[in-house]
Design a protein around this motif. Structure first.
Motif, PDB file in Angstrom:
ATOM      1  N   ALA A 188      27.474  31.614   6.150  1.00  0.00           N
ATOM      2  CA  ALA A 188      27.534  31.470   7.317  1.00  0.00           C
ATOM      3  C   ALA A 188      26.707  32.201   8.060  1.00  0.00           C
ATOM      4  CB  ALA A 188      28.829  31.405   8.062  1.00  0.00           C
ATOM      5  N   GLY A 189      25.675  31.879   9.095  1.00  0.00           N
ATOM      6  CA  GLY A 189      24.892  32.799   9.875  1.00  0.00           C
ATOM      7  C   GLY A 189      23.591  33.078   8.997  1.00  0.00           C
ATOM      8  N   ARG A 190      23.387  32.586   7.688  1.00  0.00           N
ATOM      9  CA  ARG A 190      22.012  32.793   6.812  1.00  0.00           C
ATOM     10  C   ARG A 190      21.358  31.593   7.035  1.00  0.00           C
ATOM     11  NH1 ARG A 190      21.977  38.010   5.007  1.00  0.00           N
ATOM     12  NH2 ARG A 190      23.774  38.562   3.829  1.00  0.00           N
ATOM     13  N   ARG A 191      19.933  31.736   6.950  1.00  0.00           N
ATOM     14  CA  ARG A 191      18.989  30.820   7.249  1.00  0.00           C
ATOM     15  C   ARG A 191      18.442  30.783   5.876  1.00  0.00           C
ATOM     16  NH1 ARG A 191      16.022  30.013  12.451  1.00  0.00           N
ATOM     17  NH2 ARG A 191      14.211  29.689  10.775  1.00  0.00           N
ATOM     18  N   ASP A 269      16.705  34.172   5.170  1.00  0.00           N
ATOM     19  CA  ASP A 269      17.143  34.998   4.336  1.00  0.00           C
ATOM     20  C   ASP A 269      16.899  34.622   2.731  1.00  0.00           C
ATOM     21  OD1 ASP A 269      18.625  36.858   6.240  1.00  0.00           O
ATOM     22  OD2 ASP A 269      19.619  34.373   6.747  1.00  0.00           O
ATOM     23  N   VAL A 270      16.900  33.486   2.504  1.00  0.00           N
ATOM     24  CA  VAL A 270      16.374  32.871   1.110  1.00  0.00           C
ATOM     25  C   VAL A 270      15.621  31.648   1.167  1.00  0.00           C
ATOM     26  CG1 VAL A 270      18.784  31.761   1.025  1.00  0.00           C
ATOM     27  CG2 VAL A 270      17.414  32.175  -0.930  1.00  0.00           C
ATOM     28  N   ALA A 271      14.535  31.782   0.299  1.00  0.00           N
ATOM     29  CA  ALA A 271      13.759  30.664   0.078  1.00  0.00           C
ATOM     30  C   ALA A 271      13.880  30.265  -1.480  1.00  0.00           C
ATOM     31  CB  ALA A 271      12.313  30.909   0.395  1.00  0.00           C
ATOM     32  N   VAL A 272      14.036  28.869  -1.566  1.00  0.00           N
ATOM     33  CA  VAL A 272      14.033  28.258  -2.895  1.00  0.00           C
ATOM     34  C   VAL A 272      12.883  27.304  -3.145  1.00  0.00           C
ATOM     35  CG1 VAL A 272      15.475  27.100  -4.652  1.00  0.00           C
ATOM     36  CG2 VAL A 272      16.460  28.719  -3.100  1.00  0.00           C
ATOM     37  N   PHE A 273      12.036  27.537  -4.116  1.00  0.00           N
ATOM     38  CA  PHE A 273      10.928  26.505  -4.018  1.00  0.00           C
ATOM     39  C   PHE A 273      11.175  25.598  -5.357  1.00  0.00           C
ATOM     40  CE2 PHE A 273       9.522  30.092  -1.582  1.00  0.00           C
ATOM     41  CZ  PHE A 273       9.191  29.755  -0.584  1.00  0.00           C
ATOM     42  N   ALA A 274      11.633  24.462  -5.123  1.00  0.00           N
ATOM     43  CA  ALA A 274      11.992  23.606  -6.053  1.00  0.00           C
ATOM     44  C   ALA A 274      10.835  22.372  -6.199  1.00  0.00           C
ATOM     45  CB  ALA A 274      13.249  22.979  -5.880  1.00  0.00           C
ATOM     46  N   LEU A 323      15.666  36.991  -0.601  1.00  0.00           N
ATOM     47  CA  LEU A 323      15.616  36.499  -1.936  1.00  0.00           C
ATOM     48  C   LEU A 323      14.641  35.210  -1.999  1.00  0.00           C
ATOM     49  CD1 LEU A 323      17.035  36.784  -4.503  1.00  0.00           C
ATOM     50  CD2 LEU A 323      18.775  35.348  -3.679  1.00  0.00           C
ATOM     51  N   VAL A 324      13.658  35.315  -2.866  1.00  0.00           N
ATOM     52  CA  VAL A 324      12.671  34.488  -3.007  1.00  0.00           C
ATOM     53  C   VAL A 324      13.161  33.828  -4.487  1.00  0.00           C
ATOM     54  CG1 VAL A 324      10.288  33.560  -3.179  1.00  0.00           C
ATOM     55  CG2 VAL A 324      11.067  35.290  -1.601  1.00  0.00           C
ATOM     56  N   VAL A 325      13.350  32.401  -4.366  1.00  0.00           N
ATOM     57  CA  VAL A 325      13.631  31.705  -5.903  1.00  0.00           C
ATOM     58  C   VAL A 325      12.427  30.738  -6.203  1.00  0.00           C
ATOM     59  CG1 VAL A 325      15.467  30.670  -7.283  1.00  0.00           C
ATOM     60  CG2 VAL A 325      16.193  32.320  -5.127  1.00  0.00           C
ATOM     61  N   GLY A 326      11.937  30.981  -7.433  1.00  0.00           N
ATOM     62  CA  GLY A 326      11.083  29.736  -7.664  1.00  0.00           C
ATOM     63  C   GLY A 326      11.500  29.079  -9.083  1.00  0.00           C
ATOM     64  N   PHE A 327      10.875  27.860  -9.223  1.00  0.00           N
ATOM     65  CA  PHE A 327      11.555  27.093 -10.500  1.00  0.00           C
ATOM     66  C   PHE A 327      10.007  27.224 -11.477  1.00  0.00           C
ATOM     67  CE2 PHE A 327      15.110  24.614 -10.495  1.00  0.00           C
ATOM     68  CZ  PHE A 327      15.747  25.064  -9.311  1.00  0.00           C
ATOM     69  N   ALA A 397      24.605  33.248  -2.618  1.00  0.00           N
ATOM     70  CA  ALA A 397      25.445  33.839  -1.703  1.00  0.00           C
ATOM     71  C   ALA A 397      26.145  35.254  -2.267  1.00  0.00           C
ATOM     72  CB  ALA A 397      26.818  32.979  -1.586  1.00  0.00           C
ATOM     73  N   LEU A 398      26.228  35.636  -3.280  1.00  0.00           N
ATOM     74  CA  LEU A 398      26.920  36.685  -3.844  1.00  0.00           C
ATOM     75  C   LEU A 398      25.607  37.781  -3.697  1.00  0.00           C
ATOM     76  CD1 LEU A 398      28.583  35.878  -7.195  1.00  0.00           C
ATOM     77  CD2 LEU A 398      29.525  36.453  -5.091  1.00  0.00           C
ATOM     78  N   ARG A 399      24.452  37.354  -4.091  1.00  0.00           N
ATOM     79  CA  ARG A 399      23.402  38.511  -4.004  1.00  0.00           C
ATOM     80  C   ARG A 399      23.023  38.909  -2.620  1.00  0.00           C
ATOM     81  NH1 ARG A 399      18.987  40.517  -6.688  1.00  0.00           N
ATOM     82  NH2 ARG A 399      20.568  40.308  -8.617  1.00  0.00           N
ATOM     83  N   LEU A 400      23.111  37.997  -1.612  1.00  0.00           N
ATOM     84  CA  LEU A 400      22.819  38.082  -0.193  1.00  0.00           C
ATOM     85  C   LEU A 400      23.981  39.071   0.332  1.00  0.00           C
ATOM     86  CD1 LEU A 400      21.419  34.949   1.446  1.00  0.00           C
ATOM     87  CD2 LEU A 400      20.408  37.023   0.609  1.00  0.00           C
TER      88      LEU A 400
END
Ligand code: CTP
Length: 404
Positions: A188-191, A269-274, A323-327, A397-400
């Motif tokens: 909640a509250g995270r983008r 806050d987090v970006a996931v590049f799938a 947090l930046v997450v790639g695939f 969620a745990l990392r943030l």
């Protein structure tokens, strides 16, 4: 926004006159944006018909653990895995007793024994049954295991007696459900920003270069992050699957458009590049449809490199997501290539998957991945893309949370 958008409730309807109220519960849950799958027990079937339950939930109704079609379409383990919450309403004295004893002799009790999801019960029975020491003891056992209860209310009972035993009102069950699901709103509250699907790189107004990505994994990640309460923007290339509920979806075609849409969606806050972004685009797409020329050799396409969206965002000097997450889609030396790719692109985590022919990953429903960070690596067992999404969203969620 409705309260329960994208949340998945597995409703177990057992035998009791109050089962008719469960039809209203399904309707109210759907109004709030929840997806409702139902299990109707033999007892439940005596009070409401599978047809009404299916019509209201707009989902197949599950009834029999030994039905081959039920089991092949949706194994009982998946029924629980693909739910955020299990609700037993009405919960008869009998089902409470079987739950407390760990008996699994039908589909409902088997799912209840196999689940690791939160469970809410709405007991409904005759006052003497509710007040019987056996039921009291069963309820205490269940409460000690974390099962939550709503009701029963006191009043006139269907059996003509008066006292506690009426199933809680639908509004109260709904409030208990919302309360339990909100407790899981870890994001909640995270983008969050997620990319998904292929890109289409135009050759001319009617032709393009593309790839086989279905968008299933990226869309599932966007939905899972939203279920944990994040405000999610999904930037999706052209796909044939629906927009996930509770997510702002921006549709794009080319890699250039995808980069622009991602930049517009920041900060996050987090970006996931799938997304499976095309590495190259046609350098000069024709403004008009290219025509065949009699006797001329086939045309050659001159390609130009596309921007690397992940690397661009991961290397931002200001406004980089926490947090930046790639695939890493690989067909050989999966782990070594993925580790190198993580360093090259500057992302925090990379999810490595083997997309070689025969794995069925591209376009399929399942995935086998490794999560690779700078100091940690996890090998995840084969699971559905939904389950990968869920586990990844929890890890995020745990990392943030740890960095808050
Ligand atoms: N990616 C991106 N923009 C690109 C290419 C890739 O954002 N132009 C992202 C993908 O979304 C994915 C990661 O980079 O998160 C790796 O994609 P992949 O196709 O495995 O890697 P490539 O960079 O294309 O490398 P290669 O094709 O050489 O394996």
């Amino acid at each position: 926004m409705p309260l329960l958008v994208g949340r998945r409730v597995l409703l177990i309807i057992t035998g009791g006159i109050a089962a008719y109220k469960s039809l209203e519960l399904i309707r109210r849950l759907r109004e709030q944006g929840a997806r409702v799958r139902c299990i109707l027990t033999r007892g439940g079937e005596q009070f409401v018909t599978p047809l009404s339950v299916a019509a209201l939930s707009e989902e197949k109704v599950f009834q029999d653990i030994f039905s081959l079609t039920d089991e092949s379409e949706m194994g009982h383990i998946r029924l629980s895995r693909e739910a955020d919450l299990l609700v037993v309403a009405p919960a008869s004295a009998n089902v409470l007793a079987r739950m407390a004893a760990g008996i699994a002799d039908d589909l409902a009790t088997t799912v209840l024994l196999a689940t690791d999801k939160p469970v809410l019960v709405a007991p409904a029975m005759n006052v003497r049954m509710w007040e019987h020491p056996a039921t009291r003891a069963n309820m205490a056992t269940l409460a000690a295991r974390g099962v939550r209860r709503v009701g029963p209310a006191a009043g006139d009972l269907a059996c003509g007696e008066t006292g506690a035993g009426r199933m809680a009102e639908v509004a109260d069950i709904l409030a208990a459900i919302a309360d339990m699901l909100a407790a899981k709103a870890l994001l909640a509250g995270r983008r969050a920003l997620v990319t998904s699907g292929p890109t289409h790189e135009p050759i001319d107004p009617v032709r393009f270069i593309a790839n086989r990505s279905s968008g299933k994994q990226g869309h599932a990640i966007a939905a899972a992050l939203a279920r944990l309460g994040a405000e999610v923007t999904l930037v999706s290339g052209p796909v044939a699957i629906p927009d996930p509920p509770g997510v702002r979806t921006v549709r794009v075609e080319s890699a250039t458009d995808m980069l622009a849409a991602c930049q517009a969606a920041l900060p996050a806050d987090v970006a996931v590049f799938a997304a499976a972004v095309a590495d190259w685009r046609v350098a000069e797409p024709a403004a008009q449809k290219r025509k065949k020329q009699e006797g001329a050799p086939p045309p050659t396409l001159s390609l130009a490199p596309n921007p690397d969206i992940l690397a661009t965002v991961a290397r931002l000097e200001t406004g980089r997501p926490t947090l930046v997450v790639g695939f890493a889609a690989e067909t050989e030396n999966v782990l070594d290539n993925a580790r190198a790719k993580r360093r090259r692109k500057g992302c925090d985590w990379i999810v490595a998957n083997d997309v070689s022919t025969g794995t069925g990953t591209f376009g399929g429903d399942d995935n086998t991945v490794h999560l690779i960070g700078a100091d940690e690596e996890e090998a995840w067992p084969p699971m559905t893309k939904e389950a990968v999404a869920e586990r990844l969203a929890e890890r995020i969620a745990l990392r943030l949370e740890a960095r808050r």
